[in-house]
Design a protein around this motif. Structure first.
Motif, mmCIF file in Angstrom:
data_model
loop_
_atom_site.group_PDB
_atom_site.id
_atom_site.type_symbol
_atom_site.label_atom_id
_atom_site.label_comp_id
_atom_site.label_asym_id
_atom_site.label_seq_id
_atom_site.Cartn_x
_atom_site.Cartn_y
_atom_site.Cartn_z
ATOM 1 N N LYS A 157 0.803 -1.232 0.000
ATOM 2 C CA LYS A 157 0.000 0.000 0.000
ATOM 3 C C LYS A 157 0.834 1.279 0.000
ATOM 4 O O LYS A 157 0.296 2.355 -0.248
ATOM 5 C CB LYS A 157 -0.964 0.020 1.199
ATOM 6 N N ARG A 158 2.147 1.192 0.239
ATOM 7 C CA ARG A 158 2.942 2.428 0.199
ATOM 8 C C ARG A 158 3.069 2.964 -1.225
ATOM 9 O O ARG A 158 3.458 4.111 -1.432
ATOM 10 C CB ARG A 158 4.307 2.227 0.852
ATOM 11 N N PHE A 159 2.765 2.138 -2.207
ATOM 12 C CA PHE A 159 2.769 2.584 -3.602
ATOM 13 C C PHE A 159 1.389 3.162 -3.886
ATOM 14 O O PHE A 159 0.445 2.434 -4.201
ATOM 15 C CB PHE A 159 3.149 1.436 -4.539
ATOM 16 N N ASP A 160 1.288 4.476 -3.751
ATOM 17 C CA ASP A 160 0.001 5.158 -3.798
ATOM 18 C C ASP A 160 0.075 6.387 -4.700
ATOM 19 O O ASP A 160 1.030 6.556 -5.476
ATOM 20 C CB ASP A 160 -0.426 5.538 -2.371
ATOM 21 N N TYR A 161 -0.903 7.279 -4.573
ATOM 22 C CA TYR A 161 -0.957 8.489 -5.391
ATOM 23 C C TYR A 161 0.309 9.336 -5.218
ATOM 24 O O TYR A 161 0.873 9.825 -6.197
ATOM 25 C CB TYR A 161 -2.210 9.283 -5.024
ATOM 26 N N THR A 162 0.766 9.493 -3.988
ATOM 27 C CA THR A 162 1.972 10.286 -3.728
ATOM 28 C C THR A 162 3.179 9.656 -4.424
ATOM 29 O O THR A 162 3.998 10.365 -5.024
ATOM 30 C CB THR A 162 2.222 10.390 -2.211
ATOM 31 N N PHE A 163 3.276 8.345 -4.383
ATOM 32 C CA PHE A 163 4.346 7.630 -5.081
ATOM 33 C C PHE A 163 4.229 7.865 -6.590
ATOM 34 O O PHE A 163 5.217 8.164 -7.266
ATOM 35 C CB PHE A 163 4.275 6.133 -4.756
ATOM 36 N N TRP A 164 3.021 7.746 -7.131
ATOM 37 C CA TRP A 164 2.797 7.946 -8.565
ATOM 38 C C TRP A 164 3.267 9.329 -8.997
ATOM 39 O O TRP A 164 3.902 9.480 -10.042
ATOM 40 C CB TRP A 164 1.310 7.744 -8.903
ATOM 41 N N LYS A 165 2.968 10.335 -8.188
ATOM 42 C CA LYS A 165 3.309 11.719 -8.545
ATOM 43 C C LYS A 165 4.813 11.935 -8.681
ATOM 44 O O LYS A 165 5.236 12.825 -9.418
ATOM 45 C CB LYS A 165 2.748 12.695 -7.513
ATOM 46 N N GLN A 166 5.629 11.134 -7.991
ATOM 47 C CA GLN A 166 7.081 11.359 -8.048
ATOM 48 C C GLN A 166 7.777 10.500 -9.105
ATOM 49 O O GLN A 166 8.992 10.568 -9.249
ATOM 50 C CB GLN A 166 7.702 11.148 -6.661
ATOM 51 N N LEU A 167 7.023 9.715 -9.867
ATOM 52 C CA LEU A 167 7.633 8.888 -10.912
ATOM 53 C C LEU A 167 8.273 9.738 -12.001
ATOM 54 O O LEU A 167 7.784 10.813 -12.333
ATOM 55 C CB LEU A 167 6.579 8.000 -11.583
#
Length: 185
Positions: free
Chosen positions: A150-160
């Motif tokens: 679950k740590r792979f979320d919207y915030t993670f997506w934004k920093q790709l």
């Protein structure tokens, strides 16, 4: 161990034609860097979304290792909405706030994740013990990663980055390690 290398496609030239949208010149240069980073990873299977930009991002690797790229429809990007949205950032944030919400004609996170994970589990079973590169897209990639952690979320997506590469190591269907491979420098 089975190792999946999720390769988010490189920068592309925007067009409404999602299927045939090609890489930009910057994207083509970055696809060359993807090839350099992955050529010594003992990858023996290449799979891609049907979208041209995802295929183009890993086709240099296909040329070097001499393997055809198998197309997997379910690794295509999530359909956000039937028609282009006015505010892309807001539209994406909204679907991440509520897993069951979808814009008109689009896929919810729940629906897109289920589609991607079903295809991913099939790949893990079919190619157990192999190293596999998957050309895909940011949202569907993070949704699949989120299913396992679950740590792979919207915030993670934004920093790709675009492109980006993550190595996911699996013991059967259990995710044991995630490591970022891409380095823009």
């Amino acid at each position: 161990m089975t190792n999946l290398y999720f390769v988010r496609h490189a920068h592309s030239i925007y067009s409404a034609d999602e299927l045939n949208r090609p890489l930009s010149e910057r994207g083509k240069a970055d696809a060359g860097k993807v090839t350099e980073l992955l050529k010594n990873e003992c990858i023996s299977v290449l799979i891609s979304s049907p979208y041209k930009r995802a295929i183009q991002t890993i086709e240099g690797l296909a040329d070097i290792i001499g393997v055809d790229i198998a197309i997997e429809e379910d690794f295509r990007e999530r359909l956000l909405a039937e028609n282009p949205v006015d505010d892309f950032e807001h539209a994406v944030a909204k679907v991440w706030e509520d897993d069951s919400f979808s814009w008109e004609g689009g896929e919810s996170n729940m629906v897109a994740q289920k589609r991607g994970v079903r295809a991913l589990e099939d790949v893990l079973e079919r190619y157990e013990g192999k190293n596999i590169a998957i050309g895909t897209h940011g949202n569907i990639m993070v949704l699949m990663m989120n299913y396992f952690d679950k740590r792979f979320d919207y915030t993670f997506w934004k920093q790709l980055d675009m492109p980006d590469i993550y190595k996911l190591s699996f013991d059967n269907l259990r995710l044991s390690e995630v490591k970022r491979i891409w380095d823009r420098s």
